[in-house]
Design a protein around this motif. Sequence first.
Motif, PDB file in Angstrom:
ATOM      1  N   THR A  97       5.928   3.133   4.475  1.00  0.00           N
ATOM      2  CA  THR A  97       6.029   2.790   5.902  1.00  0.00           C
ATOM      3  C   THR A  97       4.713   3.096   6.607  1.00  0.00           C
ATOM      4  O   THR A  97       4.211   2.295   7.407  1.00  0.00           O
ATOM      5  N   LEU A  98       4.149   4.248   6.289  1.00  0.00           N
ATOM      6  CA  LEU A  98       2.903   4.643   6.945  1.00  0.00           C
ATOM      7  C   LEU A  98       1.771   3.656   6.626  1.00  0.00           C
ATOM      8  O   LEU A  98       0.938   3.342   7.481  1.00  0.00           O
ATOM      9  N   LYS A  99       1.784   3.158   5.419  1.00  0.00           N
ATOM     10  CA  LYS A  99       0.770   2.182   5.034  1.00  0.00           C
ATOM     11  C   LYS A  99       0.905   0.934   5.907  1.00  0.00           C
ATOM     12  O   LYS A  99      -0.093   0.412   6.422  1.00  0.00           O
ATOM     13  N   GLU A 100       2.149   0.476   6.105  1.00  0.00           N
ATOM     14  CA  GLU A 100       2.374  -0.694   6.957  1.00  0.00           C
ATOM     15  C   GLU A 100       1.963  -0.401   8.396  1.00  0.00           C
ATOM     16  O   GLU A 100       1.414  -1.265   9.084  1.00  0.00           O
ATOM     17  N   VAL A 101       2.241   0.828   8.837  1.00  0.00           N
ATOM     18  CA  VAL A 101       1.869   1.235  10.196  1.00  0.00           C
ATOM     19  C   VAL A 101       0.359   1.160  10.368  1.00  0.00           C
ATOM     20  O   VAL A 101      -0.159   0.589  11.330  1.00  0.00           O
ATOM     21  N   ARG A 102      -0.368   1.716   9.405  1.00  0.00           N
ATOM     22  CA  ARG A 102      -1.835   1.729   9.516  1.00  0.00           C
ATOM     23  C   ARG A 102      -2.407   0.320   9.425  1.00  0.00           C
ATOM     24  O   ARG A 102      -3.342  -0.024  10.140  1.00  0.00           O
ATOM     25  N   GLN A 103      -1.790  -0.499   8.572  1.00  0.00           N
ATOM     26  CA  GLN A 103      -2.232  -1.901   8.482  1.00  0.00           C
ATOM     27  C   GLN A 103      -2.002  -2.620   9.810  1.00  0.00           C
ATOM     28  O   GLN A 103      -2.892  -3.322  10.304  1.00  0.00           O
TER      29      GLN A 103
END
Length: 334
Positions: free
Chosen positions: A321-327
Motif C-alpha cells: 500500500t505504501l508503495k502505491e501511496v508513494r507512487q
Amino acid sequence: MIKKKIALTGDRPTGKLHLGHYVGSLATRIRLQEDHKQYVMIADAQALTDYAHDPQRVRENILQVALDYLAVGIDPQKTTFFIQSLIPPIAELTIYFLNLVTWNRLKHNPTVKAEIQQKGYGEEVPAGFMIYPVSQAADITIVKADVVPVGDDQLPMIEQTVELVRKFNRLYKTECLIEPKALLSPMARLPGTDGLAKMGKSLGNAIFLADIPDEITKKVKGMYTDPNHLRVEDPGKVEGNPVFTYLDAFASDKEKVEDLKNHYRRGGLGDSVVKKYLLEVLLAFLEPIRKKREELAKDPKYVMDLLFRGTDQVNVIAHQTLKEVRQSMGIDYV
Ligand code: TRP
C-alpha cells in the motif's frame, strides 16, 4: 471468486478487555471473521499517546488483550492479529496524512475532546494524542479496510478517515486508498456496573472477561439499579437500569427477561432476585471464556508467536500500500 471484504479493528492495550468490549465489538468480530478477511490490531503505538509514561503497562497488556481475543473465540485461523508499532508503513502514512488535515479540524473531534476533558489535560495535550485519529486513519487504510466494526465513540475516527481518503485520492488523482465504512454494534453501548453510560477499564465499573466468579459475584451484588426502587413492593424502572441492560445483552431466555421486566415494573420483585438471575447468566457466559483464557495463558509464547506471524503478513500488505501511496504522490524515488 468474489474478493472477500476486508475488516480491520483494534484495541489499545492498556488493560484487560471487559463486557463492554464484548458487546461493542468483540461479538461483531466473531461474526465478521466468517465471511471477511479480518485484521485485528493491538494498538500499542496509539496506547502510548496517553501512556508514554508507562510503556511497561502497554507492553504487558499486549499479551492480555491477545488472550482475551482468543478466549472469546476470535479464531487465529480466520483472523490475522498484529501489533501496530511493528508496522512502520503506518507511521509513514500518518506523516503524509498529517499534511491533509488542519489543526482546527483535529481540535473539533468530539471523542478526542471528551477524552481531553476526562484526562484533565487542559491546554497541555500531548501532540501525539491530538493526532491519533490521523494515525488511526493510517491503521485502517494501510490494509485497505472496507469495514471497521466499532462502538459509537469511534464514529468520528471513521469520518476522519473517510475525509483523508477522499482528500488523498482527489489530490493525487488516484484510487489507491479505500473509503471505509463503520459497522456499528447491533447492541446499544453497555453501561458500567455503577449505571454510568460507559463501562471503562479505568472507571472502576467494569466486569472483565478474565474476572473470577467471586469478583463477578461481588460486582453484580453491588450493581446500581433503580435508586427509587426502595421496597420490594414498589414499582421499579427497567429503562436505564443496568441490571436489565445486561440481561438484554447476555440472557438467551428472552421470555424470562420480559417476565422479570414486567414484574419489576408492577412492583413486588426485589433487586436481589433480578441480580441473582443476572449472576447466573453472567457466570455461565464467562466461565468457558475464563477457562480457555487460563489454558492459553500457560503458553504465552504460542500467543505472542501468533501475533508476530500476523504482523509479518500485514507488513507485506502495508509495504505494498505504501508503495502505491508513494507512487501516487510522485515520491517514488527508488
Ligand atoms: N481507538 C480505538 C479505541 O480506542 C482503537 C483503535 C486503534 C482502532 N486503531 C484502530 C479501532 C483502527 C478501529 C480501527 O478503541
